[in-house]
Design a protein around this motif. Structure first.
Motif, PDB file in Angstrom:
ATOM      1  N   THR A 176      -2.554 -13.379 -15.270  1.00  0.00           N
ATOM      2  CA  THR A 176      -2.774 -12.010 -15.501  1.00  0.00           C
ATOM      3  C   THR A 176      -2.241 -11.264 -14.157  1.00  0.00           C
ATOM      4  OG1 THR A 176      -4.643 -12.259 -16.740  1.00  0.00           O
ATOM      5  CG2 THR A 176      -4.422 -10.107 -15.896  1.00  0.00           C
ATOM      6  N   PRO A 177      -1.324 -10.021 -13.991  1.00  0.00           N
ATOM      7  CA  PRO A 177      -0.833  -9.609 -12.797  1.00  0.00           C
ATOM      8  C   PRO A 177      -2.196  -8.774 -12.284  1.00  0.00           C
ATOM      9  CG  PRO A 177       0.139  -8.320 -14.796  1.00  0.00           C
ATOM     10  CD  PRO A 177      -0.689  -9.528 -15.386  1.00  0.00           C
ATOM     11  N   THR A 178      -2.149  -9.121 -10.829  1.00  0.00           N
ATOM     12  CA  THR A 178      -3.172  -8.528  -9.819  1.00  0.00           C
ATOM     13  C   THR A 178      -2.652  -6.840  -9.779  1.00  0.00           C
ATOM     14  OG1 THR A 178      -1.944  -8.972  -7.847  1.00  0.00           O
ATOM     15  CG2 THR A 178      -3.401 -10.510  -8.535  1.00  0.00           C
ATOM     16  N   GLY A 179      -4.072  -6.176  -9.531  1.00  0.00           N
ATOM     17  CA  GLY A 179      -3.652  -4.646  -9.471  1.00  0.00           C
ATOM     18  C   GLY A 179      -4.795  -4.072 -10.560  1.00  0.00           C
ATOM     19  N   PRO A 180      -4.567  -2.758 -10.923  1.00  0.00           N
ATOM     20  CA  PRO A 180      -3.317  -2.031 -10.507  1.00  0.00           C
ATOM     21  C   PRO A 180      -3.433  -1.649  -8.892  1.00  0.00           C
ATOM     22  CG  PRO A 180      -4.744  -0.695 -11.687  1.00  0.00           C
ATOM     23  CD  PRO A 180      -5.383  -2.002 -11.791  1.00  0.00           C
ATOM     24  N   TYR A 181      -2.439  -1.465  -8.460  1.00  0.00           N
ATOM     25  CA  TYR A 181      -2.200  -0.968  -6.761  1.00  0.00           C
ATOM     26  C   TYR A 181      -1.657   0.343  -6.995  1.00  0.00           C
ATOM     27  CZ  TYR A 181      -2.812  -5.693  -5.742  1.00  0.00           C
ATOM     28  OH  TYR A 181      -3.387  -7.200  -5.685  1.00  0.00           O
ATOM     29  N   LYS A 182      -2.355   1.475  -6.426  1.00  0.00           N
ATOM     30  CA  LYS A 182      -1.810   2.523  -6.205  1.00  0.00           C
ATOM     31  C   LYS A 182      -0.843   2.998  -5.196  1.00  0.00           C
ATOM     32  CE  LYS A 182      -5.060   5.761  -7.081  1.00  0.00           C
ATOM     33  NZ  LYS A 182      -5.808   6.729  -7.498  1.00  0.00           N
ATOM     34  N   THR A 233       0.548  -5.321 -10.957  1.00  0.00           N
ATOM     35  CA  THR A 233       0.661  -3.891 -11.364  1.00  0.00           C
ATOM     36  C   THR A 233       0.660  -2.957 -10.543  1.00  0.00           C
ATOM     37  OG1 THR A 233      -0.435  -4.964 -13.407  1.00  0.00           O
ATOM     38  CG2 THR A 233      -0.471  -2.295 -13.200  1.00  0.00           C
ATOM     39  N   ILE A 234       1.807  -1.938 -10.334  1.00  0.00           N
ATOM     40  CA  ILE A 234       1.858  -1.003  -9.324  1.00  0.00           C
ATOM     41  C   ILE A 234       2.229  -0.017  -9.985  1.00  0.00           C
ATOM     42  CG2 ILE A 234       3.148  -0.527  -7.163  1.00  0.00           C
ATOM     43  CD1 ILE A 234       3.774  -3.328  -6.777  1.00  0.00           C
ATOM     44  N   ILE A 235       1.443   1.260  -9.399  1.00  0.00           N
ATOM     45  CA  ILE A 235       1.506   2.472 -10.020  1.00  0.00           C
ATOM     46  C   ILE A 235       2.344   3.280  -8.899  1.00  0.00           C
ATOM     47  CG2 ILE A 235       0.280   4.485 -11.018  1.00  0.00           C
ATOM     48  CD1 ILE A 235      -1.640   2.289 -11.976  1.00  0.00           C
ATOM     49  N   HIS A 236       3.297   4.047  -9.159  1.00  0.00           N
ATOM     50  CA  HIS A 236       3.934   5.053  -7.965  1.00  0.00           C
ATOM     51  C   HIS A 236       3.234   6.224  -8.285  1.00  0.00           C
ATOM     52  CE1 HIS A 236       7.395   6.831  -6.119  1.00  0.00           C
ATOM     53  NE2 HIS A 236       6.539   6.677  -5.267  1.00  0.00           N
ATOM     54  N   ALA A 288      -3.906  11.318  -3.763  1.00  0.00           N
ATOM     55  CA  ALA A 288      -3.457  10.081  -4.438  1.00  0.00           C
ATOM     56  C   ALA A 288      -4.691   8.864  -4.314  1.00  0.00           C
ATOM     57  CB  ALA A 288      -2.300   9.701  -4.105  1.00  0.00           C
ATOM     58  N   GLN A 289      -5.228   9.075  -2.780  1.00  0.00           N
ATOM     59  CA  GLN A 289      -6.140   7.952  -2.771  1.00  0.00           C
ATOM     60  C   GLN A 289      -5.312   6.526  -3.035  1.00  0.00           C
ATOM     61  OE1 GLN A 289      -9.056   8.151  -1.129  1.00  0.00           O
ATOM     62  NE2 GLN A 289      -8.517   9.972  -0.553  1.00  0.00           N
ATOM     63  N   PRO A 290      -4.295   6.170  -2.281  1.00  0.00           N
ATOM     64  CA  PRO A 290      -3.434   4.869  -2.690  1.00  0.00           C
ATOM     65  C   PRO A 290      -4.030   3.789  -2.242  1.00  0.00           C
ATOM     66  CG  PRO A 290      -2.293   6.314  -0.934  1.00  0.00           C
ATOM     67  CD  PRO A 290      -3.458   7.181  -1.350  1.00  0.00           C
ATOM     68  N   ASP A 291      -3.748   2.503  -2.599  1.00  0.00           N
ATOM     69  CA  ASP A 291      -3.878   1.455  -2.271  1.00  0.00           C
ATOM     70  C   ASP A 291      -2.829   0.938  -1.093  1.00  0.00           C
ATOM     71  OD1 ASP A 291      -6.133   0.921  -3.824  1.00  0.00           O
ATOM     72  OD2 ASP A 291      -4.701   0.706  -5.364  1.00  0.00           O
ATOM     73  N   ILE A 292      -1.685   1.386  -1.074  1.00  0.00           N
ATOM     74  CA  ILE A 292      -0.502   0.958  -0.473  1.00  0.00           C
ATOM     75  C   ILE A 292       0.268   2.311  -0.147  1.00  0.00           C
ATOM     76  CG2 ILE A 292       1.451  -0.650  -0.424  1.00  0.00           C
ATOM     77  CD1 ILE A 292       0.652  -1.563  -3.524  1.00  0.00           C
ATOM     78  N   LEU A 293       0.808   2.185   0.959  1.00  0.00           N
ATOM     79  CA  LEU A 293       1.875   3.140   1.415  1.00  0.00           C
ATOM     80  C   LEU A 293       3.076   2.664   2.114  1.00  0.00           C
ATOM     81  CD1 LEU A 293       1.397   6.630   3.051  1.00  0.00           C
ATOM     82  CD2 LEU A 293       2.538   4.926   4.411  1.00  0.00           C
ATOM     83  N   PHE A 294       4.411   3.018   1.420  1.00  0.00           N
ATOM     84  CA  PHE A 294       5.445   2.658   1.922  1.00  0.00           C
ATOM     85  C   PHE A 294       6.257   3.776   2.723  1.00  0.00           C
ATOM     86  CE2 PHE A 294       6.699  -0.590  -1.521  1.00  0.00           C
ATOM     87  CZ  PHE A 294       5.624  -1.739  -1.404  1.00  0.00           C
ATOM     88  N   THR A 295       6.758   3.319   4.077  1.00  0.00           N
ATOM     89  CA  THR A 295       7.644   4.506   4.570  1.00  0.00           C
ATOM     90  C   THR A 295       9.021   3.953   4.350  1.00  0.00           C
ATOM     91  OG1 THR A 295       7.641   3.237   6.592  1.00  0.00           O
ATOM     92  CG2 THR A 295       5.874   4.830   6.157  1.00  0.00           C
ATOM     93  N   ALA A 296       9.702   4.801   4.027  1.00  0.00           N
ATOM     94  CA  ALA A 296      11.320   4.671   3.697  1.00  0.00           C
ATOM     95  C   ALA A 296      12.123   4.418   5.014  1.00  0.00           C
ATOM     96  CB  ALA A 296      12.020   5.847   3.060  1.00  0.00           C
TER      97      ALA A 296
END
Length: 119
Positions: free
Chosen positions: A5-11, A38-41, A58-66
């Protein structure tokens, strides 16, 4: 044998001044790793000034900087975001990656680094 099972969901929140490009690239990553994660943008912040509000909403689990941000700007973005969600996992693309090597390199770089970020 059953598929794990995929881990997550990660926001996920991205910080990218080209929101459509962010959505397209993250969409490719999400599709490619859906068997593992499972990643939700959840949202994109187009400016450093909007990071705090976007992360609060959004209260995310992850943040990406471009890759358009300098290392200093990425550190500033991460500091702002962690001020809202201290447990936030963050990932910064190397400055100039998109310009130098194109979108495929960005997708591959994210996929290579996801396990270390999420596990």
């Amino acid at each position: 044998m059953a598929q794990p099972t995929p881990t997550g969901p990660y926001k996920l929140v991205t910080v990218n001044n080209a929101p459509d490009r962010a959505r397209r690239l993250i969409g490719r990553v999400v599709e490619d790793v859906k068997g593992q994660y499972t990643i939700i943008h959840a949202a994109n912040s187009a400016t450093i000034e909007d990071v705090e509000k976007t992360v609060q909403e959004a209260q995310p689990d992850i943040l990406f900087t471009a890759s358009m941000w300098t290392p200093e700007e990425s550190r500033q973005i991460i500091a702002i975001a962690k001020g809202v969600v201290p447990s936030l996992r963050t990932f910064s693309l190397p400055q100039g990656l998109q310009v130098a090597k194109g979108p495929d390199a960005v997708v591959e770089y994210i996929k290579e680094n996801l396990p270390a970020l999420l596990e």
